[in-house]
Design a protein around this motif. Sequence first.
Motif, short mmCIF file in Angstrom:
data_model
loop_
_atom_site.label_atom_id
_atom_site.label_comp_id
_atom_site.label_asym_id
_atom_site.label_seq_id
_atom_site.Cartn_x
_atom_site.Cartn_y
_atom_site.Cartn_z
N ASP A 175 0.96 -1.35 -0.03
CA ASP A 175 0.19 0.07 0.19
C ASP A 175 0.84 1.32 0.15
N ASN A 178 2.03 1.86 -3.45
CA ASN A 178 1.09 2.53 -4.32
C ASN A 178 1.06 4.20 -4.11
N ASN A 181 4.06 5.40 -5.65
CA ASN A 181 3.55 5.57 -7.06
C ASN A 181 2.77 7.00 -7.53
N THR A 192 5.41 3.33 -12.01
CA THR A 192 4.82 2.16 -12.77
C THR A 192 4.64 2.45 -14.08
N ASP A 200 -7.05 0.31 -12.46
CA ASP A 200 -6.95 -0.43 -11.29
C ASP A 200 -5.01 -0.73 -11.40
N HIS A 202 -1.81 -0.87 -9.80
CA HIS A 202 -1.05 -1.31 -8.47
C HIS A 202 0.40 -1.11 -8.89
N TYR A 203 1.19 -1.15 -8.02
CA TYR A 203 2.56 -1.33 -7.64
C TYR A 203 2.99 -1.99 -6.60
N ASN A 204 4.20 -2.88 -6.76
CA ASN A 204 4.60 -3.74 -5.66
C ASN A 204 6.02 -3.98 -5.91
N THR A 216 3.78 -4.28 -11.49
CA THR A 216 2.84 -3.44 -11.84
C THR A 216 1.79 -4.45 -12.32
#
Length: 314
Positions: A175, A178, A181, A192, A200, A202-204, A216
């Motif tokens: 989180d 994100n 990001n 990303t 939708d 999201h990055y991790n 991504t």
Amino acid sequence: MSERVYARFLLFMNAVDDDLLEEALVIPKRLKAYWKGLAAVAACLCVVLGAMLWQSRIPGTPENIITVEDLAGYGYKLPIPADVQNVIYDLLSSQSETPIAQAKFDRGGHTVTLRAWRTEEPQDIFGGDEAWTDQMDWNADGTALTLRSNAQTAQVSWHADQTQWSVRSDMTPADLLNTVNDIFSVLGHQLTHAPEGAQDIHYNAFYLDELAVGETTFTLDGVTCTYRIAPTYDTSADFADISGVEGDFAHRTEAEVGWCPARLAWNDDSAGKIAWFDVVPGQLYSLSVDAGASQEGLLDLANQLFLPAQGEEP
């Protein structure tokens, strides 16, 4: 006063020795010292009260809350995501004449602290007050990032454009990434990379087989897509597949993404993946989809996502 009384008064006054009168008019030294002591105490109280009044005017106190304009005076413009609440700015002392700029805000039920310090070299601007249990370093869009975390706190740091940035929160690492990001987006950079029309997003970041992987995920035309990047020192032709997607596929083939060798596997109109390797910087890539796979579709999307680390074809 009667003449008799007046006469007696004059007689009494004339009877007093002149030396005694002069002595009576002299203030004793001990009394002088006492009053001097009181004067010194009063002066100290004035200094203390003056300092307290001056402190009340220092930035960050309720009487003089730091504003965006105050930050701009030191050359700062903090990149605050649009959907945050309760933003509080501050200026913190540093090792140089330039203070550290700080913003605290609420997002998703969590408090986030963003700090920036103008410095030519990477610095730790949160200090060593946390005992981290996990750490990973990776590169995104040409920027080196560090993620540290423990059971209670996560922190992401990076140095770019002669500024040290750090973001800390009690969010999960995913989180917080994100949020980072979104901060990157405000700064005009990319953490990303997703194609036009993606939703939708999201990055991790995580470790996979000892590789630091940046991931991504996004949806495109109803299809869930996962794009991964990982640096590697292994430049052999038998490059690793970092997609994490296993299983039996009806089709397998080899191709190229840009100038990079690629391997594809898919089931018609179902799940599929493509993995490729850019040998010059030593960078692994993968793209997987959960539906609608085809050779042409995988290659087209991979070429949209691929941003060469070296900037141009070798």
